[in-house]
Design a protein around this motif. Structure first.
Motif, PDB file in Angstrom:
ATOM      1  N   GLN A  25       0.822  -1.218   0.000  1.00  0.00           N
ATOM      2  CA  GLN A  25       0.000   0.000   0.000  1.00  0.00           C
ATOM      3  C   GLN A  25       0.852   1.263   0.000  1.00  0.00           C
ATOM      4  N   HIS A  26       2.050   1.183   0.588  1.00  0.00           N
ATOM      5  CA  HIS A  26       2.936   2.356   0.690  1.00  0.00           C
ATOM      6  C   HIS A  26       4.326   1.967   0.197  1.00  0.00           C
ATOM      7  N   PRO A  27       4.491   1.713  -1.107  1.00  0.00           N
ATOM      8  CA  PRO A  27       5.721   1.093  -1.596  1.00  0.00           C
ATOM      9  C   PRO A  27       6.951   1.990  -1.632  1.00  0.00           C
ATOM     10  N   ARG A  28       6.775   3.323  -1.633  1.00  0.00           N
ATOM     11  CA  ARG A  28       7.949   4.158  -1.903  1.00  0.00           C
ATOM     12  C   ARG A  28       7.913   5.451  -1.105  1.00  0.00           C
ATOM     13  N   PHE A  29       8.950   5.661  -0.319  1.00  0.00           N
ATOM     14  CA  PHE A  29       9.101   6.917   0.395  1.00  0.00           C
ATOM     15  C   PHE A  29       9.467   8.018  -0.586  1.00  0.00           C
ATOM     16  N   ALA A  30       8.824   9.169  -0.471  1.00  0.00           N
ATOM     17  CA  ALA A  30       9.094  10.300  -1.347  1.00  0.00           C
ATOM     18  C   ALA A  30      10.053  11.254  -0.653  1.00  0.00           C
ATOM     19  N   ALA A  31      11.302  11.251  -1.083  1.00  0.00           N
ATOM     20  CA  ALA A  31      12.313  12.130  -0.510  1.00  0.00           C
ATOM     21  C   ALA A  31      12.211  13.524  -1.109  1.00  0.00           C
ATOM     22  N   ALA A  32      12.860  14.470  -0.450  1.00  0.00           N
ATOM     23  CA  ALA A  32      12.765  15.874  -0.866  1.00  0.00           C
ATOM     24  C   ALA A  32      13.719  16.223  -1.995  1.00  0.00           C
ATOM     25  N   ALA A  33      14.725  15.371  -2.256  1.00  0.00           N
ATOM     26  CA  ALA A  33      15.728  15.684  -3.272  1.00  0.00           C
ATOM     27  C   ALA A  33      16.113  14.403  -4.003  1.00  0.00           C
ATOM     28  N   PRO A  34      16.543  14.506  -5.262  1.00  0.00           N
ATOM     29  CA  PRO A  34      16.917  13.306  -6.035  1.00  0.00           C
ATOM     30  C   PRO A  34      18.019  12.484  -5.376  1.00  0.00           C
ATOM     31  N   GLU A  35      19.007  13.151  -4.762  1.00  0.00           N
ATOM     32  CA  GLU A  35      20.093  12.422  -4.135  1.00  0.00           C
ATOM     33  C   GLU A  35      19.588  11.569  -2.966  1.00  0.00           C
ATOM     34  N   ALA A  36      18.658  12.129  -2.213  1.00  0.00           N
ATOM     35  CA  ALA A  36      18.068  11.378  -1.110  1.00  0.00           C
ATOM     36  C   ALA A  36      17.150  10.280  -1.631  1.00  0.00           C
ATOM     37  N   GLN A  37      16.448  10.546  -2.729  1.00  0.00           N
ATOM     38  CA  GLN A  37      15.541   9.552  -3.290  1.00  0.00           C
ATOM     39  C   GLN A  37      16.295   8.310  -3.737  1.00  0.00           C
ATOM     40  N   GLU A  38      17.493   8.503  -4.281  1.00  0.00           N
ATOM     41  CA  GLU A  38      18.284   7.347  -4.704  1.00  0.00           C
ATOM     42  C   GLU A  38      18.634   6.448  -3.526  1.00  0.00           C
ATOM     43  N   LEU A  39      18.979   7.043  -2.388  1.00  0.00           N
ATOM     44  CA  LEU A  39      19.260   6.228  -1.212  1.00  0.00           C
ATOM     45  C   LEU A  39      17.982   5.555  -0.713  1.00  0.00           C
ATOM     46  N   ALA A  40      16.882   6.299  -0.676  1.00  0.00           N
ATOM     47  CA  ALA A  40      15.613   5.725  -0.235  1.00  0.00           C
ATOM     48  C   ALA A  40      15.232   4.527  -1.098  1.00  0.00           C
ATOM     49  N   ASP A  41      15.437   4.640  -2.400  1.00  0.00           N
ATOM     50  CA  ASP A  41      15.085   3.546  -3.305  1.00  0.00           C
ATOM     51  C   ASP A  41      16.044   2.370  -3.148  1.00  0.00           C
ATOM     52  N   ALA A  42      17.332   2.648  -2.923  1.00  0.00           N
ATOM     53  CA  ALA A  42      18.294   1.566  -2.730  1.00  0.00           C
ATOM     54  C   ALA A  42      17.978   0.770  -1.466  1.00  0.00           C
ATOM     55  N   LEU A  43      17.564   1.461  -0.421  1.00  0.00           N
ATOM     56  CA  LEU A  43      17.198   0.796   0.830  1.00  0.00           C
ATOM     57  C   LEU A  43      15.786   0.227   0.785  1.00  0.00           C
ATOM     58  N   GLY A  44      14.977   0.719  -0.171  1.00  0.00           N
ATOM     59  CA  GLY A  44      13.588   0.283  -0.245  1.00  0.00           C
ATOM     60  C   GLY A  44      12.742   0.823   0.889  1.00  0.00           C
ATOM     61  N   VAL A  45      12.938   2.076   1.243  1.00  0.00           N
ATOM     62  CA  VAL A  45      12.186   2.663   2.356  1.00  0.00           C
ATOM     63  C   VAL A  45      10.718   2.800   1.946  1.00  0.00           C
ATOM     64  N   PRO A  46       9.789   2.199   2.678  1.00  0.00           N
ATOM     65  CA  PRO A  46       8.375   2.365   2.337  1.00  0.00           C
ATOM     66  C   PRO A  46       7.901   3.792   2.605  1.00  0.00           C
ATOM     67  N   GLY A  47       6.808   4.158   1.975  1.00  0.00           N
ATOM     68  CA  GLY A  47       6.209   5.453   2.243  1.00  0.00           C
ATOM     69  C   GLY A  47       5.473   5.454   3.570  1.00  0.00           C
ATOM     70  N   MET A  48       5.083   6.638   4.001  1.00  0.00           N
ATOM     71  CA  MET A  48       4.340   6.785   5.257  1.00  0.00           C
ATOM     72  C   MET A  48       3.100   7.622   4.995  1.00  0.00           C
ATOM     73  N   PRO A  49       1.959   7.196   5.509  1.00  0.00           N
ATOM     74  CA  PRO A  49       0.730   7.961   5.281  1.00  0.00           C
ATOM     75  C   PRO A  49       0.667   9.262   6.069  1.00  0.00           C
ATOM     76  N   GLY A  50       1.573   9.488   6.990  1.00  0.00           N
ATOM     77  CA  GLY A  50       1.570  10.703   7.814  1.00  0.00           C
ATOM     78  C   GLY A  50       2.064  10.391   9.201  1.00  0.00           C
ATOM     79  N   ALA A  51       2.346  11.435   9.977  1.00  0.00           N
ATOM     80  CA  ALA A  51       2.815  11.222  11.346  1.00  0.00           C
ATOM     81  C   ALA A  51       1.725  10.539  12.161  1.00  0.00           C
ATOM     82  N   PRO A  52       2.055   9.466  12.875  1.00  0.00           N
ATOM     83  CA  PRO A  52       1.039   8.744  13.643  1.00  0.00           C
ATOM     84  C   PRO A  52       0.606   9.502  14.895  1.00  0.00           C
ATOM     85  N   ALA A  53      -0.576   9.168  15.380  1.00  0.00           N
ATOM     86  CA  ALA A  53      -1.061   9.736  16.638  1.00  0.00           C
ATOM     87  C   ALA A  53      -0.249   9.162  17.796  1.00  0.00           C
ATOM     88  N   VAL A  54       0.050  10.015  18.764  1.00  0.00           N
ATOM     89  CA  VAL A  54       0.913   9.630  19.890  1.00  0.00           C
ATOM     90  C   VAL A  54       0.097   9.556  21.173  1.00  0.00           C
TER      91      VAL A  54
END
Length: 391
Positions: A32-61
């Protein structure tokens, strides 16, 4: 169904325990959340290499309690990330704090200890089954940083502490290896604690977690980064925290997490990396088995060497602390990494310090780390240490 030509009955299949107990909803979350959206291309490449999932938003605490001890107010928090068990974290701040404080995310180490997590960084009441602070000279890193004028959040990462897998009925391969370990304990007359027994199982089970992550298009490091990014958003949104003055600090595996977080989030202005810097080449061939899947993500080297990844950070200043007698890294690899970092970063963005001793975050190193965070995030520690360093 057959396995290697041998028929497997439906009853046998049904009896086979879950390989990811407690995390059966993990695959659906990643789909459902396959890809974290980074703020910059350089960061996105690392996120994709690690396979960081996306997040729907900050969770309730949820806040479970608060107490003040030795000048620090500690609040126990929890949140649900959408899969697996709830995360536990501790927020620490000076008891007399007023106004908005700089924030630090304290990242616990791997340590071969997954029974516990961030509790090894926090000074807790006497009745809490505190995690041994192995590697920290018995100091509570997060509490000490908070005492120096910071709001500090220390949280359990994916697969540690409150986020650990349920291994009460381990999968068959883990169970077989664990039984061999238990047999050796019995022969030696050792009665392991609950934590020791769990950690033996978790050490074996990490291969299964890494295989599962790879199947899902992620990695152990990517899943840990997912949890760290969520905790950073929680810290940034807490009352009394200045979201423009955030840093992170970690020892060993936590140091690797500190590098990744500084790249993945432009919020990070200061990153402390302790006993977790070398070149990838220096790990070959003798030091590979010194490290877990948290460092060894397949294909990561294609993005550049480990010290080169720091250049992908949008704004972080780095303090990297090396231990000259570190059992997990060869000295030439650490010195090569230091030279690479010096060549890549303009004056002020990188500070490297070499210390005597082994793979330990000593009290003097912790004091240097706190002073660095204070200087970078524009606050003043209660004392400014001048530790002796070995070049």
């Amino acid at each position: 169904m057959t396995t290697g030509g041998t028929p497997v009955s439906a009853e046998a299949q049904a009896a086979r325990p879950s390989a990811i107990a407690g995390y059966e909803d993990w695959p659906a979350y990643v789909r459902q959340h396959p890809r974290f959206a980074a703020a910059a291309p350089e960061a996105q490449e690392l996120a994709d290499a690690l396979g960081v999932p996306g997040m729907p938003g900050a969770p309730a605490v949820t806040v479970h309690g608060e107490e003040t001890h030795h000048g620090v107010t500690t609040s126990q928090l929890s949140w649900q990330l959408g899969f697996g068990p709830r995360s536990t974290g501790w927020l620490l701040r000076p008891a007399d704090a007023s106004g908005r404080l700089p924030g630090v995310l304290a990242l616990h180490c791997h340590g071969g200890n997954k029974f516990g997590g961030a509790d090894r960084l926090v000074e807790l009441p006497a009745d809490h089954p505190a995690n041994p602070r192995t590697g920290y000279e018995r100091r509570a890193l997060a509490t000490d940083i908070a005492r120096n004028g910071f709001a500090v959040l220390a949280h359990d990462a994916f697969a540690w502490g409150s986020r650990r897998f349920d291994l009460s009925t381990p999968p068959w391969r883990t169970a077989a290896a664990l039984e061999a370990r238990r047999a050796q304990w019995r022969e030696d007359g050792v009665v392991p604690s609950e934590a020791e027994d769990y950690n033996a199982a978790a050490g074996i089970h990490e291969d299964t977690v890494a295989k599962t992550a790879g199947l899902l298009g992620t990695s152990l490091a990517g899943m840990v980064a997912h949890d760290d990014l969520a905790a950073l958003e929680i810290l940034a949104g807490l009352p009394g925290v200045d979201p423009d003055r955030l840093g992170c600090a970690g020892f060993s595996g936590g140091g690797g997490r500190s590098v990744a977080l500084a790249v993945l989030s432009p919020r990070i202005r200061a990153s402390v990396v302790t006993c977790m810097m070398t070149t990838f080449q220096s790990l070959l061939p003798a030091y590979l088995d010194a490290h877990s899947w948290l460092l060894q993500t397949p294909g990561l080297w294609k993005l550049g060497d480990w010290p080169e990844l720091t250049t992908r950070s949008a704004r972080a200043n780095f303090l990297v602390q090396y231990a000259l007698a570190d059992e997990l890294f060869p000295e030439d690899g650490m010195r090569d990494a230091h030279r690479i970092l010096e060549s890549l970063h303009a004056s002020g963005r990188y500070t490297g310090s070499f210390w005597p001793g082994g793979h330990v975050f000593t009290a003097a190193m912790q004091e240097e780390a706190t002073a660095f965070l204070a200087a970078t995030l524009n606050t003043s520690p209660s004392s400014t240490p001048q530790p002796a360093r070995t070049s």
